[in-house]
Design a protein around this motif. Structure first.
Motif, PDB file in Angstrom:
ATOM      1  N   VAL A   2       0.837  -1.203   0.000  1.00  0.00           N
ATOM      2  CA  VAL A   2       0.000   0.000   0.000  1.00  0.00           C
ATOM      3  C   VAL A   2       0.873   1.255   0.000  1.00  0.00           C
ATOM      4  N   LEU A   3       1.842   1.305   0.899  1.00  0.00           N
ATOM      5  CA  LEU A   3       2.703   2.485   0.988  1.00  0.00           C
ATOM      6  C   LEU A   3       3.612   2.602  -0.235  1.00  0.00           C
ATOM      7  N   TRP A   4       4.091   1.462  -0.735  1.00  0.00           N
ATOM      8  CA  TRP A   4       4.969   1.486  -1.910  1.00  0.00           C
ATOM      9  C   TRP A   4       4.233   2.031  -3.123  1.00  0.00           C
ATOM     10  N   LEU A   5       3.013   1.559  -3.354  1.00  0.00           N
ATOM     11  CA  LEU A   5       2.251   2.023  -4.506  1.00  0.00           C
ATOM     12  C   LEU A   5       1.853   3.487  -4.355  1.00  0.00           C
ATOM     13  N   ALA A   6       1.600   3.933  -3.126  1.00  0.00           N
ATOM     14  CA  ALA A   6       1.284   5.343  -2.913  1.00  0.00           C
ATOM     15  C   ALA A   6       2.486   6.219  -3.277  1.00  0.00           C
ATOM     16  N   ALA A   7       3.674   5.801  -2.849  1.00  0.00           N
ATOM     17  CA  ALA A   7       4.875   6.560  -3.194  1.00  0.00           C
ATOM     18  C   ALA A   7       5.140   6.511  -4.692  1.00  0.00           C
ATOM     19  N   LEU A   8       4.925   5.357  -5.312  1.00  0.00           N
ATOM     20  CA  LEU A   8       5.143   5.225  -6.746  1.00  0.00           C
ATOM     21  C   LEU A   8       4.147   6.086  -7.527  1.00  0.00           C
ATOM     22  N   ALA A   9       2.908   6.180  -7.042  1.00  0.00           N
ATOM     23  CA  ALA A   9       1.926   7.036  -7.698  1.00  0.00           C
ATOM     24  C   ALA A   9       2.354   8.497  -7.647  1.00  0.00           C
ATOM     25  N   GLY A  10       2.919   8.926  -6.516  1.00  0.00           N
ATOM     26  CA  GLY A  10       3.428  10.290  -6.434  1.00  0.00           C
ATOM     27  C   GLY A  10       4.555  10.549  -7.417  1.00  0.00           C
ATOM     28  N   LEU A  11       5.436   9.580  -7.588  1.00  0.00           N
ATOM     29  CA  LEU A  11       6.527   9.755  -8.543  1.00  0.00           C
ATOM     30  C   LEU A  11       6.017   9.785  -9.979  1.00  0.00           C
ATOM     31  N   THR A  12       5.019   8.962 -10.301  1.00  0.00           N
ATOM     32  CA  THR A  12       4.479   8.984 -11.665  1.00  0.00           C
ATOM     33  C   THR A  12       3.822  10.335 -11.972  1.00  0.00           C
ATOM     34  N   ALA A  13       3.224  10.956 -10.962  1.00  0.00           N
ATOM     35  CA  ALA A  13       2.635  12.276 -11.178  1.00  0.00           C
ATOM     36  C   ALA A  13       3.706  13.326 -11.447  1.00  0.00           C
ATOM     37  N   ALA A  14       4.881  13.154 -10.831  1.00  0.00           N
ATOM     38  CA  ALA A  14       5.963  14.132 -11.028  1.00  0.00           C
ATOM     39  C   ALA A  14       6.779  13.855 -12.281  1.00  0.00           C
ATOM     40  N   ALA A  15       6.738  12.632 -12.787  1.00  0.00           N
ATOM     41  CA  ALA A  15       7.616  12.236 -13.890  1.00  0.00           C
ATOM     42  C   ALA A  15       6.979  12.579 -15.229  1.00  0.00           C
ATOM     43  N   ARG A  16       6.919  13.857 -15.552  1.00  0.00           N
ATOM     44  CA  ARG A  16       6.415  14.286 -16.846  1.00  0.00           C
ATOM     45  C   ARG A  16       6.884  15.708 -17.121  1.00  0.00           C
ATOM     46  N   THR A  17       7.349  15.932 -18.324  1.00  0.00           N
ATOM     47  CA  THR A  17       7.787  17.261 -18.735  1.00  0.00           C
ATOM     48  C   THR A  17       7.958  17.274 -20.246  1.00  0.00           C
ATOM     49  N   THR A  18       8.139  18.468 -20.803  1.00  0.00           N
ATOM     50  CA  THR A  18       8.320  18.643 -22.242  1.00  0.00           C
ATOM     51  C   THR A  18       9.451  19.632 -22.472  1.00  0.00           C
TER      52      THR A  18
END
Length: 421
Positions: free
Chosen positions: A129-145
Motif C-alpha cells: 500500500v505504501l509502496w504504490l502510494a509513493a510510486l503514484a506520487g513519482l508517476t505524477a511528477a515524472a512528466r515534462t516537455t
C-alpha cells in the motif's frame, strides 16, 4: 472491579509497529533509488536540462527502475507527426532499491523461528500500500516537455522557422501500467528475499519450500551480484586508465547490471541482436557501439565480439568459474540428504529462470522520429536503439549449463562433507 482486557491494545500497538516497519522500508528503498538515479543522471549531464527538468527526469528513472512505464511524447504543431517508444530498465537503480527494500522488509522477521501466515501477508500488504502510494506520487511528477531549437540551413528548418514551429519532445509516466508492474516488481523482490534468507521467519507450511528452493535462490542472487562486482571493478579500472570518468560512473550508477548480466548470458553462449541508428546510442563500450551501428541488425555473441576485441573470450572464462561456484554454494546450503540428480535439476531450473529474467529486464528498445509535412527528419532527431536477446535459446542454454554445473557442485560438496567427517 474487573480488569479490562489488554489484547486489543497490544494488537493496535503491533499494528502501528507494522505500519512503521513498512514505512521505513518504503522510505529507505525509494530514498536509495532517488539518490543513485540523481547521482547517475548528474554524471551524465542531465543537471543542465532546461526548465528545471532534472527532478522530473530523476523521478522518471526511478519509475522505470521500479517496473513502471514512461512514454515519450513529441510534436511540432498540427503539420508535424511523431513516433516514439521507450522500453528500458535502469537496473543499477532497480538493484539498489531491491536490496534496500528487501533488507528492510526482512528485518522485523529475523531472529525468530516461525511467523504466522497472516502476519507475513499483513506485512507485505502494508508494504504494498505504501509502496504504490509513493510510486503514484513519482508517476505524477515524472512528466515534462522540452522545446528543441532548430539549427542549420536545411529546407525543413526553414519551413519550421517560417511557420514558427519548433519540435517538442518530452515524457510522461503511465500511472496505470506503472502501478501494476510496480506491484509485480515488489512481489518478486519480497518473495526472493524471503526464499533466499535463512534467518527470516516463515509460516511452517512454507519451511519445506524454502528448504527446497532457498539454496537455489540464494545461489542465483550471489551469481548476479558477483557479476555486478566484476563489472564494477572493470568500470573503475576503465575510468582510471581510459579517461572520461564521469561518463563511466554515469553508466555504473544507472545501468551497470544492464551490461554485466547480459555478459553472463554471452559468456554461456547466448546470442543478442541489436542496432543503433541516429544520434542516440547505448551506454556501452565503444567497440560494442561501433558493432551495432549499421544498416542491418547485428548479431552479438562471444565469437563476433572477439572479432573486434579478443578480450571477449574472457566472458567464457568468467562464466566457467562463477556458474560452478554458484552451484557449489547451492549444494553446500542444501540438506545433506539431497541427491546429486536433484541438485542438477534444481540448478538447471534456477539458472534457466535467471536467464529468462535477465533477458526480459535487459532488453532495450527506443525509437524516436519527428517529421514535418510528412517528409524527412526534423532537427536530426530520428533514431533507433535496440538490443534484444534470442530469448528461448538463452533459456535452454541456461538449463544445460545449470544441470552440468549443479551436478559438478553436488559432487564437490559431497566430497567435501566426506572429508570433513
Amino acid at each position: 472491579m474487573s480488569r479490562q482486557p489488554t489484547t486489543p491494545r497490544r494488537g493496535a500497538a503491533n499494528g502501528l509497529r507494522d505500519w512503521r516497519d513498512a514505512l521505513v522500508a518504503v522510505v529507505a528503498g525509494f530514498a536509495a533509488m532517488l539518490a543513485v538515479a540523481a547521482a547517475g543522471l548528474w554524471a551524465a549531464g542531465a543537471a543542465d536540462l532546461p526548465g528545471g527538468a532534472f527532478p522530473r527526469v530523476v523521478a522518471a528513472v526511478v519509475v522505470l527502475a521500479a517496473g513502471g512505464e514512461v512514454a515519450l511524447t513529441g510534436d511540432a504543431g498540427f503539420l508535424a507527426r511523431s513516433q516514439a517508444e521507450l522500453s528500458v530498465m535502469p537496473l543499477s537503480v532497480s538493484l539498489v532499491g531491491a536490496l534496500v527494500a528487501g533488507t528492510a522488509f526482512l528485518r522485523p522477521l529475523r531472529h525468530r523461528a516461525v511467523a504466522g501466515t497472516r502476519e507475513v501477508l499483513g506485512r507485505f500488504a502494508r508494504l504494498a500500500v505504501l509502496w504504490l502510494a509513493a510510486l503514484a506520487g513519482l508517476t505524477a511528477a515524472a512528466r515534462t516537455t522540452f522545446r528543441i531549437p532548430l539549427d542549420g540551413d536545411s529546407l525543413l528548418t526553414g519551413i519550421g522557422e517560417f511557420l514558427d514551429i519548433a519540435p517538442r519532445v518530452g515524457f510522461r509516466a503511465e500511472t496505470g501500467p506503472s502501478l501494476l508492474y510496480g506491484l509485480l516488481w515488489l512481489i518478486g523482490v519480497a518473495a526472493l528475499a524471503l526464499l533466499a534468507s535463512r534467518r527470516a521467519a516463515l509460516p511452517p507450511r512454507l519451511a519445506g519450500v524454502r528448504e527446497t528452493v532457498g539454496p537455489a535462490a540464494y545461489a542465483m542472487v550471489w551469481l548476479l551480484l558477483a557479476y555486478v562486482v566484476v563489472g564494477l571493478v572493470a568500470g573503475i579500472v576503465d575510468a582510471a586508465t581510459q579517461g572520461h570518468p564521469r561518463r563511466t560512473f554515469a553508466v555504473v550508477l544507472l545501468g551497470l547490471p544492464n551490461l554485466a548480466w547480459p555478459a553472463l548470458t554471452l559468456g554461456m553462449g547466448a546470442t543478442w541482436e541489436g542496432r543503433v541508428e541516429g544520434p542516440f546510442g547505448l551506454p556501452v563500450p565503444q567497440v560494442l557501439d561501433t558493432m551495432l551501428r549499421g544498416e542491418d541488425r547485428t548479431t552479438l555473441n562471444v565469437a563476433t565480439l572477439a572479432e573486434q576485441d579478443a578480450r571477449a573470450w574472457w566472458l567464457v572464462v568468467v562464466a566457467a568459474v562463477l556458474v560452478p561456484a554458484a552451484a557449489f554454494l547451492m549444494a553446500a546450503r542444501s540438506p545433506a540428504r539431497t541427491r546429486p540428480r536433484e541438485h542438477a535439476l534444481r540448478m538447471g531450473a534456477a539458472l534457466a529462470l535467471t536467464m529468462l529474467v535477465v533477458c526480459l529486464t535487459g532488453r532495450i528498445a527506443a525509437h524516436y522520429g519527428l517529421s514535418l509535412l510528412g517528409v524527412g527528419d526534423l532537427a536530426g532527431l530520428d533514431g533507433e536503439v535496440s538490443l534484444q536477446p534470442r530469448l528461448w535459446a538463452a533459456v535452454g542454454i541456461g538449463l544445460g549449463w545449470g544441470i552440468l554445473a549443479g551436478l559438478l557442485g553436488a559432487l564437490t560438496a559431497t566430497s567435501g562433507r566426506r572429508r570433513a567427517r
